[in-house]
Enzyme design. Structure first.
Site, PDB file in Angstrom:
ATOM      1  N   ASP A  14       0.808  -1.226   0.000  1.00  0.00           N
ATOM      2  CA  ASP A  14       0.000   0.000   0.000  1.00  0.00           C
ATOM      3  C   ASP A  14       0.838   1.271   0.000  1.00  0.00           C
ATOM      4  O   ASP A  14       0.436   2.306   0.536  1.00  0.00           O
ATOM      5  CB  ASP A  14      -0.958   0.014   1.209  1.00  0.00           C
ATOM      6  CG  ASP A  14      -1.873  -1.191   1.223  1.00  0.00           C
ATOM      7  OD1 ASP A  14      -2.178  -1.702   0.130  1.00  0.00           O
ATOM      8  OD2 ASP A  14      -2.270  -1.630   2.314  1.00  0.00           O
ATOM      9  N   LYS A  17       1.778   2.227  -5.076  1.00  0.00           N
ATOM     10  CA  LYS A  17       2.326   1.708  -6.335  1.00  0.00           C
ATOM     11  C   LYS A  17       1.381   1.984  -7.510  1.00  0.00           C
ATOM     12  O   LYS A  17       1.821   2.360  -8.592  1.00  0.00           O
ATOM     13  CB  LYS A  17       2.568   0.192  -6.218  1.00  0.00           C
ATOM     14  CG  LYS A  17       3.571  -0.183  -5.131  1.00  0.00           C
ATOM     15  CD  LYS A  17       3.682  -1.686  -4.957  1.00  0.00           C
ATOM     16  CE  LYS A  17       2.453  -2.360  -4.407  1.00  0.00           C
ATOM     17  NZ  LYS A  17       2.113  -2.030  -3.008  1.00  0.00           N
ATOM     18  N   GLY A  41      -4.445  -4.370  -3.787  1.00  0.00           N
ATOM     19  CA  GLY A  41      -5.453  -3.356  -4.097  1.00  0.00           C
ATOM     20  C   GLY A  41      -4.685  -2.120  -4.494  1.00  0.00           C
ATOM     21  O   GLY A  41      -4.078  -1.472  -3.648  1.00  0.00           O
ATOM     22  N   HIS A  42      -4.630  -1.830  -5.782  1.00  0.00           N
ATOM     23  CA  HIS A  42      -3.825  -0.703  -6.270  1.00  0.00           C
ATOM     24  C   HIS A  42      -4.759   0.420  -6.696  1.00  0.00           C
ATOM     25  O   HIS A  42      -5.535   0.265  -7.640  1.00  0.00           O
ATOM     26  CB  HIS A  42      -2.938  -1.150  -7.431  1.00  0.00           C
ATOM     27  CG  HIS A  42      -1.880  -2.129  -7.008  1.00  0.00           C
ATOM     28  ND1 HIS A  42      -0.915  -2.622  -7.837  1.00  0.00           N
ATOM     29  CD2 HIS A  42      -1.632  -2.685  -5.790  1.00  0.00           C
ATOM     30  CE1 HIS A  42      -0.118  -3.441  -7.165  1.00  0.00           C
ATOM     31  NE2 HIS A  42      -0.548  -3.512  -5.930  1.00  0.00           N
ATOM     32  N   GLN A 223       2.110  -6.068  -3.167  1.00  0.00           N
ATOM     33  CA  GLN A 223       2.553  -6.141  -1.759  1.00  0.00           C
ATOM     34  C   GLN A 223       3.828  -5.298  -1.603  1.00  0.00           C
ATOM     35  O   GLN A 223       3.994  -4.334  -2.327  1.00  0.00           O
ATOM     36  CB  GLN A 223       2.776  -7.583  -1.305  1.00  0.00           C
ATOM     37  CG  GLN A 223       1.506  -8.415  -1.159  1.00  0.00           C
ATOM     38  CD  GLN A 223       0.931  -8.908  -2.474  1.00  0.00           C
ATOM     39  OE1 GLN A 223       1.600  -9.588  -3.222  1.00  0.00           O
ATOM     40  NE2 GLN A 223      -0.315  -8.581  -2.752  1.00  0.00           N
TER      41      GLN A 223
HETATM   42  P1  GDP Z   1      -0.764   0.322  -3.541  1.00  0.00           P
HETATM   43  O1  GDP Z   1      -1.326  -0.973  -3.074  1.00  0.00           O
HETATM   44  O2  GDP Z   1       0.706   0.410  -3.312  1.00  0.00           O
HETATM   45  O3  GDP Z   1      -1.128   0.657  -4.956  1.00  0.00           O
HETATM   46  O4  GDP Z   1      -1.408   1.439  -2.601  1.00  0.00           O
HETATM   47  P2  GDP Z   1      -2.971   1.555  -2.206  1.00  0.00           P
HETATM   48  O5  GDP Z   1      -3.717   2.043  -3.382  1.00  0.00           O
HETATM   49  O6  GDP Z   1      -3.449   0.316  -1.552  1.00  0.00           O
HETATM   50  O7  GDP Z   1      -2.897   2.624  -1.041  1.00  0.00           O
HETATM   51  C1  GDP Z   1      -2.426   3.913  -1.254  1.00  0.00           C
HETATM   52  C2  GDP Z   1      -3.540   4.899  -0.888  1.00  0.00           C
HETATM   53  O8  GDP Z   1      -2.997   6.202  -0.789  1.00  0.00           O
HETATM   54  C3  GDP Z   1      -4.618   5.008  -1.944  1.00  0.00           C
HETATM   55  O9  GDP Z   1      -5.833   5.302  -1.322  1.00  0.00           O
HETATM   56  C4  GDP Z   1      -4.150   6.158  -2.819  1.00  0.00           C
HETATM   57  O10 GDP Z   1      -5.218   6.796  -3.480  1.00  0.00           O
HETATM   58  C5  GDP Z   1      -3.533   7.062  -1.797  1.00  0.00           C
HETATM   59  N1  GDP Z   1      -2.387   7.861  -2.248  1.00  0.00           N
HETATM   60  C6  GDP Z   1      -1.407   7.529  -3.138  1.00  0.00           C
HETATM   61  N2  GDP Z   1      -0.479   8.516  -3.194  1.00  0.00           N
HETATM   62  C7  GDP Z   1      -0.873   9.469  -2.327  1.00  0.00           C
HETATM   63  C8  GDP Z   1      -0.306  10.719  -1.905  1.00  0.00           C
HETATM   64  O11 GDP Z   1       0.769  11.131  -2.343  1.00  0.00           O
HETATM   65  N3  GDP Z   1      -0.992  11.426  -0.961  1.00  0.00           N
HETATM   66  C9  GDP Z   1      -2.174  10.994  -0.436  1.00  0.00           C
HETATM   67  N4  GDP Z   1      -2.769  11.748   0.478  1.00  0.00           N
HETATM   68  N5  GDP Z   1      -2.730   9.822  -0.803  1.00  0.00           N
HETATM   69  C10 GDP Z   1      -2.083   9.062  -1.732  1.00  0.00           C
HETATM   70  P1  IMO Z   2      -0.822  -4.210  -2.223  1.00  0.00           P
HETATM   71  O1  IMO Z   2      -0.360  -4.792  -3.551  1.00  0.00           O
HETATM   72  C1  IMO Z   2      -0.894  -4.551   2.122  1.00  0.00           C
HETATM   73  C2  IMO Z   2      -0.868  -8.603   3.786  1.00  0.00           C
HETATM   74  C3  IMO Z   2      -2.117  -9.044   4.509  1.00  0.00           C
HETATM   75  C4  IMO Z   2      -1.521 -10.011   5.520  1.00  0.00           C
HETATM   76  C5  IMO Z   2      -0.402 -10.670   4.733  1.00  0.00           C
HETATM   77  C6  IMO Z   2      -0.757 -12.001   4.113  1.00  0.00           C
HETATM   78  O2  IMO Z   2      -2.124  -3.529  -2.285  1.00  0.00           O
HETATM   79  O3  IMO Z   2       0.277  -3.413  -1.626  1.00  0.00           O
HETATM   80  P2  IMO Z   2      -2.267 -12.737   2.029  1.00  0.00           P
HETATM   81  O4  IMO Z   2      -3.701 -12.455   1.708  1.00  0.00           O
HETATM   82  O5  IMO Z   2      -1.316 -12.274   0.985  1.00  0.00           O
HETATM   83  O6  IMO Z   2      -2.027 -14.162   2.413  1.00  0.00           O
HETATM   84  O7  IMO Z   2      -1.976 -11.871   3.379  1.00  0.00           O
HETATM   85  O8  IMO Z   2      -0.041  -9.747   3.710  1.00  0.00           O
HETATM   86  N1  IMO Z   2      -1.084  -8.114   2.393  1.00  0.00           N
HETATM   87  C7  IMO Z   2      -1.057  -6.833   2.048  1.00  0.00           C
HETATM   88  N2  IMO Z   2      -0.908  -5.715   2.795  1.00  0.00           N
HETATM   89  N3  IMO Z   2      -0.991  -4.455   0.770  1.00  0.00           N
HETATM   90  C8  IMO Z   2      -1.106  -5.566   0.006  1.00  0.00           C
HETATM   91  O9  IMO Z   2      -1.064  -5.534  -1.334  1.00  0.00           O
HETATM   92  C9  IMO Z   2      -1.187  -6.825   0.638  1.00  0.00           C
HETATM   93  N4  IMO Z   2      -1.327  -8.096   0.211  1.00  0.00           N
HETATM   94  C10 IMO Z   2      -1.248  -8.873   1.295  1.00  0.00           C
HETATM   95  O10 IMO Z   2      -2.771  -7.960   5.119  1.00  0.00           O
HETATM   96  O11 IMO Z   2      -0.936  -9.288   6.576  1.00  0.00           O
HETATM   97 MG    MG Z   3      -2.842  -1.688  -1.809  1.00  0.00          MG
END
Ligand code: GDP
Ligand code: IMO
Ligand code: MG
Length: 424
Positions: A14, A17, A41-42, A223
């Site tokens: 998270d 990416k 979840g991207h 991840q």
């Molecule tokens: P990922 O899994 O690495 O793609 O990240 P996620 O999408 O799960 O989580 C990142 C969260 O932060 C999302 O809700 C994005 O919309 C938000 N986000 C990404 N970059 C920024 C930033 O620079 N500032 C803020 N405030 N939110 C951001």
């Molecule tokens: P993105 O790509 C954050 C965490 C889960 C748990 C552990 C194992 O959005 O960054 P799993 O379902 O893979 O067996 O869970 O890894 N986890 C993540 N945490 N971002 C993710 O993906 C994750 N994918 C798995 O919360 O702790």
């Molecule tokens: Mg994510």
């Protein structure tokens, strides 16, 4: 030949990416996922709309890009169908832009049930899995029992499916947990029909052909490095390798063909699920990070644990991946803190260390460097020279400590909320 660039997360996932891949996608011809599955979840945002992708590469909103799902990925047909239909409803074409490796493994309904059963049996020591069936699917892959995407084109697919499902049902008898895989089969097989309509390819030949044609490829990690099966805080990890080397094995690209390794990290740390988190804040600062950063899971909605930036962990991830450039996200979230802290090492009972522990049950005391925060809103700033000096000091400190340049500073979730260092 253009070398393949790899973008990945340096913390516990998270890191943002999805936003960065979407931002960089115009400079590439191909965006390729190489590991993980719907546990990811991207999120990406433009025109005031937020999109969350789980299986599909984050290049999908850019017309004419190839979006490849590599052999290292695990696919749930139900999630894939929901995701592609949501995109089609937005008039985003998927059928000619998504390519799927025949060697990617399938997540069965019984894999999801096994994931839930295993987690419930663990009680307090549960991993905090996303319950998407990731662990059991990779277990079947390494155990050489798995079903692959290419199997759906074979005449004995149903027999293979039933054989594996029945095997799972026997395993499930050992647990105090039961659910009927059959309840989910109609939906699952509808998902399989959807998958059949896509380009199912020998992805290693496909991608190497594209490399020979001088196409530019960006490999999108899921991840983060600290969730890596080998190098994360085992057993509180995911079931795939999330590091740069995995882009080679998850796509069939030789290590000599890897170019830039882009490490994405948050300006602070978050973690969802169990496991060690030395800089975790369980106080009002942690609450403030969660609220200002809207730190709730993109896949599960769970509140994310929040804490200060952990430099030893960041340096570790840089080492394992061979990171060549850093991109920092969510820097805007740090606005308004009187004092910021960066963890520079840890203190154990008898010594100071700056390496990560083998034992995930060990939670060393972080040693912090304190820095003065800034008050003014930085989210609209697009020039380095206009940033408050406390903020540039924060970035300079990270660059000096890691020896790697920060090339992009993300200041908000939207595509446009980005500062390109040196290109302003
Ligand atoms: P990922 O899994 O690495 O793609 O990240 P996620 O999408 O799960 O989580 C990142 C969260 O932060 C999302 O809700 C994005 O919309 C938000 N986000 C990404 N970059 C920024 C930033 O620079 N500032 C803020 N405030 N939110 C951001
Ligand atoms: P993105 O790509 C954050 C965490 C889960 C748990 C552990 C194992 O959005 O960054 P799993 O379902 O893979 O067996 O869970 O890894 N986890 C993540 N945490 N971002 C993710 O993906 C994750 N994918 C798995 O919360 O702790
Ligand atoms: Mg994510």
């Amino acid at each position: 030949m253009h070398k393949t660039d790899v973008l990945l997360g340096l913390q516990w996932g998270d890191e943002g990416k999805g936003k960065i891949v979407d931002l960089l996608a115009p400079g590439y011809d191909v965006i390729a996922r190489f590991q993980g599955g719907p546990n990811a979840g991207h999120s990406l945002e433009f025109d005031h709309i937020k999109h969350v992708l789980h299986t599909i590469p984050s290049g999908i909103f850019h017309k004419d890009k190839i979006n490849l799902i590599g052999n290292g990925v695990v696919i749930d047909p139900v999630v894939f169908k929901t995701e592609t239909e949501a995109l089609e409803n937005l008039s985003v074409s998927t059928i000619n832009t998504i390519y799927i490796s025949k060697k990617a493994h399938l997540i069965l309904p019984s894999h999801r049930i096994l994931d839930a059963a295993s987690e419930s049996a663990k009680g307090d020591t549960k991993i905090g899995s996303t319950l998407k069936g990731i662990g059991p699917t990779y277990m079947d892959k390494t155990g050489r029992n798995g079903l692959r995407i290419g199997d759906i084109q074979l005449p004995d697919f149903i027999e293979k499916y039933n054989f594996l499902k029945n095997k799972h049902k026997v395993i499930l008898e050992q647990y105090d947990y039961y659910d009927e895989p059959e309840k989910y089969e109609k939906e699952w097989f509808t998902g399989i029909e959807k998958l059949r309509t896509y380009n199912l390819v020998e992805s290693e030949y496909f991608i190497n052909q594209l490399i020979n044609e001088k196409k530019k490829i960006l490999a999108e990690g899921a991840q983060g490095t600290l969730l890596d099966l080998d190098f994360g805080s085992y057993p509180y990890v995911t079931s795939s390798n999330t590091i740069c080397a995995s882009a080679c094995s998850g796509l069939g690209i030789a290590p000599t063909k890897i170019g830039e390794v882009i490490g994405v990290f948050k300006a602070y740390c978050t973690r969802v699920g169990g496991g060690p988190f030395p800089t975790e804040l369980k106080d009002k600062n942690g609450e403030k990070l969660r609220n200002q950063g809207k730190e709730f899971g993109s896949t599960t909605g769970r509140p994310r644990r929040c804490g200060w930036l952990d430099l030893p962990a960041l340096k570790y991830s840089i080492m394992i991946n061979g990171v060549t450039q850093l991109m920092i996200t969510k820097a805007d979230v740090l606005t308004g803190f009187e004092t910021l802290k960066i963890c520079t090492g840890y203190q154990t009972a008898d010594k100071s260390i700056d390496s990560l522990s083998f034992d995930a049950e060990q939670q060393p005391e972080p040693v912090y460097k304190k820095m003065k925060g800034w008050k003014s809103d930085i989210s609209e700033i697009r020039k380095w020279s206009n940033l408050p000096k406390e903020f540039t000091g924060y970035i300079n400190y990270i660059e000096n400590a890691t020896g790697i340049p920060v090339t992009i500073i993300s200041l908000g979730p939207d595509r446009s909320s980005t500062l390109f260092r040196g290109k302003e």
